[in-house]
Design a protein around this motif. Structure first.
Motif, PDB file in Angstrom:
ATOM      1  N   THR A 154      -6.463   4.149   4.561  1.00 49.98           N
ATOM      2  CA  THR A 154      -6.719   2.946   3.764  1.00 49.98           C
ATOM      3  C   THR A 154      -5.857   1.792   4.239  1.00 49.98           C
ATOM      4  O   THR A 154      -6.322   0.650   4.346  1.00 49.98           O
ATOM      5  CB  THR A 154      -6.460   3.236   2.269  1.00 49.98           C
ATOM      6  N   LEU A 155      -4.601   2.066   4.545  1.00 52.95           N
ATOM      7  CA  LEU A 155      -3.689   1.044   5.064  1.00 52.95           C
ATOM      8  C   LEU A 155      -4.228   0.443   6.362  1.00 52.95           C
ATOM      9  O   LEU A 155      -4.269  -0.782   6.524  1.00 52.95           O
ATOM     10  CB  LEU A 155      -2.312   1.669   5.306  1.00 52.95           C
ATOM     11  N   CYS A 180      -4.266   7.703   2.394  1.00 54.85           N
ATOM     12  CA  CYS A 180      -3.508   6.466   2.165  1.00 54.85           C
ATOM     13  C   CYS A 180      -3.198   5.744   3.480  1.00 54.85           C
ATOM     14  O   CYS A 180      -3.252   4.509   3.532  1.00 54.85           O
ATOM     15  CB  CYS A 180      -2.226   6.760   1.392  1.00 54.85           C
ATOM     16  N   ALA A 223      -7.492  -1.633   5.651  1.00 57.15           N
ATOM     17  CA  ALA A 223      -7.207  -2.914   4.996  1.00 57.15           C
ATOM     18  C   ALA A 223      -6.537  -3.881   5.968  1.00 57.15           C
ATOM     19  O   ALA A 223      -6.882  -5.067   6.005  1.00 57.15           O
ATOM     20  CB  ALA A 223      -6.317  -2.687   3.781  1.00 57.15           C
ATOM     21  N   TYR A 241       0.840  -1.196   0.000  1.00 57.35           N
ATOM     22  CA  TYR A 241       0.000   0.000   0.000  1.00 57.35           C
ATOM     23  C   TYR A 241       0.880   1.252   0.000  1.00 57.35           C
ATOM     24  O   TYR A 241       1.923   1.284   0.652  1.00 57.35           O
ATOM     25  CB  TYR A 241      -0.896   0.043   1.242  1.00 57.35           C
ATOM     26  N   LYS A 242       0.456   2.297  -0.721  1.00 53.55           N
ATOM     27  CA  LYS A 242       1.180   3.576  -0.702  1.00 53.55           C
ATOM     28  C   LYS A 242       1.319   4.083   0.729  1.00 53.55           C
ATOM     29  O   LYS A 242       2.335   4.663   1.094  1.00 53.55           O
ATOM     30  CB  LYS A 242       0.425   4.631  -1.501  1.00 53.55           C
TER      31      LYS A 242
END
Length: 110
Positions: A64-65, A61, A68, A18-19
């Motif tokens: 999101t990390l 980001c 997830a 992931y970014k």
């Protein structure tokens, strides 16, 4: 220090594809190196300057990390529900500071 942060995240089930992984590493490093409290938006701004993106991109980001990783049962022991970005970054920074200072990870008190 980046190696210790990376290893900590990997050991806790955070996936590096992931970014947000690199953004989180940089954010945690900034918090560890800071002598005083830094507001999370300031940390995002510093990371965004390092990577040439907006602070909103960094925030999104990292979120999101975390989302997830949480869905795949991320083993953060002391947080019963999905942490906010700031909680996640501060928790990781605290544990890594302890490790870097020669101590073991903090254990919860009963």
């Amino acid at each position: 220090m980046k190696n210790q942060i990376t290893n900590y995240l990997l050991d806790h089930g955070i996936k590096p594809h992931y970014k947000g992984f690199n953004y989180a590493v940089s954010a945690i490093q900034i918090i560890i190196q800071a002598d005083t409290y830094l507001p999370i938006k300031s940390v995002y701004t510093m990371v965004s300057e390092e990577y040439g993106v907006s602070w909103q991109c960094v925030e999104r980001c990292i979120r999101t990390l975390i989302e997830a990783s949480w869905r795949t049962k991320m083993p953060i022991r002391f947080i019963p529900e999905k942490p906010t970005n700031a909680e996640f970054i501060m928790d990781a920074a605290t544990h890594i500071k302890l490790l870097l200072n020669g101590g073991d990870e903090a254990t919860p008190s009963a």
